[in-house]
Design a protein around this motif. Structure first.
Motif, PDB file in Angstrom:
ATOM      1  N   LEU A  66      -7.376  94.812 -48.163  1.00 17.32           N
ATOM      2  CA  LEU A  66      -7.720  95.336 -46.843  1.00 17.32           C
ATOM      3  C   LEU A  66      -6.645  96.263 -46.281  1.00 17.32           C
ATOM      4  N   ALA A  67      -5.395  96.073 -46.699  1.00 13.79           N
ATOM      5  CA  ALA A  67      -4.299  96.859 -46.124  1.00 13.79           C
ATOM      6  C   ALA A  67      -4.228  98.279 -46.658  1.00 13.79           C
ATOM      7  N   ASP A  68      -5.083  98.636 -47.604  1.00 16.00           N
ATOM      8  CA  ASP A  68      -5.027  99.966 -48.216  1.00 16.00           C
ATOM      9  C   ASP A  68      -5.712 101.023 -47.338  1.00 16.00           C
ATOM     10  N   VAL A  69      -5.394 101.007 -46.050  1.00 13.03           N
ATOM     11  CA  VAL A  69      -5.940 101.989 -45.103  1.00 13.03           C
ATOM     12  C   VAL A  69      -4.821 102.709 -44.349  1.00 13.03           C
ATOM     13  N   GLY A  96      -7.791 110.787 -45.562  1.00 16.34           N
ATOM     14  CA  GLY A  96      -7.214 109.598 -46.171  1.00 16.34           C
ATOM     15  C   GLY A  96      -6.134 110.008 -47.147  1.00 16.34           C
ATOM     16  N   GLY A  97      -6.062 109.321 -48.274  1.00 14.90           N
ATOM     17  CA  GLY A  97      -5.014 109.658 -49.226  1.00 14.90           C
ATOM     18  C   GLY A  97      -5.265 109.050 -50.584  1.00 14.90           C
ATOM     19  N   THR A  98      -4.647 109.630 -51.585  1.00 16.64           N
ATOM     20  CA  THR A  98      -4.641 109.074 -52.934  1.00 16.64           C
ATOM     21  C   THR A  98      -3.317 108.363 -53.129  1.00 16.64           C
ATOM     22  N   SER A  99      -3.373 107.059 -53.301  1.00 18.16           N
ATOM     23  CA  SER A  99      -2.165 106.233 -53.266  1.00 18.16           C
ATOM     24  C   SER A  99      -1.217 106.520 -54.423  1.00 18.16           C
ATOM     25  N   LEU A 100       0.063 106.629 -54.099  1.00 17.84           N
ATOM     26  CA  LEU A 100       1.112 106.608 -55.114  1.00 17.84           C
ATOM     27  C   LEU A 100       1.611 105.187 -55.315  1.00 17.84           C
ATOM     28  N   GLY A 147      -8.517  81.876 -41.108  1.00 18.27           N
ATOM     29  CA  GLY A 147      -9.590  82.553 -40.407  1.00 18.27           C
ATOM     30  C   GLY A 147     -10.243  83.611 -41.277  1.00 18.27           C
ATOM     31  N   GLU A 148     -11.139  84.404 -40.669  1.00 21.24           N
ATOM     32  CA  GLU A 148     -11.843  85.435 -41.428  1.00 21.24           C
ATOM     33  C   GLU A 148     -11.387  86.844 -41.077  1.00 21.24           C
ATOM     34  N   TRP A 149     -10.843  87.062 -39.870  1.00 17.25           N
ATOM     35  CA  TRP A 149     -10.495  88.404 -39.417  1.00 17.25           C
ATOM     36  C   TRP A 149      -9.011  88.694 -39.600  1.00 17.25           C
ATOM     37  N   LEU A 150      -8.723  89.936 -39.966  1.00 15.80           N
ATOM     38  CA  LEU A 150      -7.357  90.431 -40.110  1.00 15.80           C
ATOM     39  C   LEU A 150      -7.183  91.637 -39.200  1.00 15.80           C
ATOM     40  N   LEU A 151      -6.128  91.650 -38.399  1.00 17.51           N
ATOM     41  CA  LEU A 151      -5.810  92.829 -37.598  1.00 17.51           C
ATOM     42  C   LEU A 151      -4.762  93.640 -38.350  1.00 17.51           C
ATOM     43  N   VAL A 152      -5.130  94.863 -38.748  1.00 18.71           N
ATOM     44  CA  VAL A 152      -4.204  95.772 -39.416  1.00 18.71           C
ATOM     45  C   VAL A 152      -3.606  96.663 -38.333  1.00 18.71           C
ATOM     46  N   ASP A 153      -2.367  96.371 -37.974  1.00 20.35           N
ATOM     47  CA  ASP A 153      -1.666  97.062 -36.884  1.00 20.35           C
ATOM     48  C   ASP A 153      -0.819  98.177 -37.484  1.00 20.35           C
ATOM     49  N   MET A 154      -1.294  99.404 -37.355  1.00 19.73           N
ATOM     50  CA  MET A 154      -0.676 100.543 -38.033  1.00 19.73           C
ATOM     51  C   MET A 154       0.705 100.884 -37.479  1.00 19.73           C
TER      52      MET A 154
END
Length: 271
Positions: free
Chosen positions: A194-197, A211-215, A227-234
């Motif tokens: 999920l963190a690949d954003v 977006g991007g092509t990951s290195l 739990g089920e939800w993850l908050l991705v705090d950029m």
């Protein structure tokens, strides 16, 4: 183990694993998705050592397409009383797809539990609108997320690639996102997936779409996912020379810091 099922990981012999790159593990253009690399490396390392992953970093070397078989060599470079140092090499045929390094650790009684700062205040997932990279989809000729013919089958709800197994919602102007897996609980492997954003978060902070092509991808894991939800705090860092880099804090809905992710990617602008 939950992760072996949704990732399709199968063990052939000690240290040897394999999986098929299904539509849900693919990018929106049906190539290898960076989050899949972190997820399978984490899951394979945990399964091979019987210990929980503490950190995992992945360097992407090449790609492959939906439907391809990917073979994994999992080498335990050092197995100590508490910690195992692990290397995971993924190949499609003779081509190396990624190389990962990480560590797993035996469970131990907690001697210190601490995290810096509280989770940011955002609306609940139920109050947040769905997120999708519409500019990317339009650029790929997939208006509204319709899966094109010949892409290897429809993803659930006709959402292409990894969007087919993820529920993502915009959590505010800061770029934070609520995310969850559609059909399985949060695990350390799911956190990496999920963190690949981060690249899209960096571009949004810079006022651009894409977006991007990951290195590379790195995740340092903290508390046991719940739990089920993850908050991705950029935490966007910079864009320079066609590349972007940034990080994200990964929070459970209860406010526990589950991990910290960082990433570098070649920027793909869609505006």
């Amino acid at each position: 183990m939950h992760d072996l099922g949704w990732l399709g990981l199968e063990q052939g012999a000690p240290g040897r694993w394999a999986f098929e790159l299904t539509p849900g593990l693919s990018r929106l253009d049906w190539k290898f998705y960076g989050g899949t690399g972190v997820a399978v490396a984490t899951a394979a390392a945990e399964a091979e050592t019987g210990r929980r992953c503490v950190w995992m970093t992945v360097q992407y070397v090449a790609t492959c397409a939906t439907g391809d078989r990917v073979d994994l060599d999992v080498d335990v470079l050092a197995g100590g009383r508490r910690t195992s140092q692990v290397r995971v090499t993924a190949r499609h045929g003779a081509r190396t797809i990624f190389v990962a390094l990480g560590a797993t650790a035996a469970e131990a009684p907690p001697t210190l539990e601490w995290q810096a700062g509280p989770m940011p205040e955002v609306a609940s997932p139920a109050e947040c609108p769905p997120w999708a990279p519409w500019a990317v989809l339009a650029k790929l000729g997939i208006p509204g997320g319709k899966v094109p013919d010949g892409a290897g089958g429809d993803a659930p709800d006709h959402r292409p690639g990894w969007l087919g197994i993820v529920d993502a919602r915009t959590a505010g102007p800061s770029g934070a996102m609520w995310m969850r897996m559609c059909d399985q609980p949060l695990t350390r492997a799911a956190l990496g997936f999920l963190a690949d954003v981060v690249p899209s978060g960096v571009l949004r902070a810079a006022g651009r779409a894409g977006g991007g092509t990951s290195l590379d991808n790195t995740v340092r894991f903290g508390a046991e996912p719940d739990g089920e939800w993850l908050l991705v705090d950029m935490d966007p860092h910079l864009a320079s020379g066609g590349y972007v880099s940034g990080a994200a804090r990964l929070w459970s809905a209860s406010g526990r810091l589950l991990g910290v992710a960082s990433q570098t990617a070649a920027a793909v602008l869609m505006d």
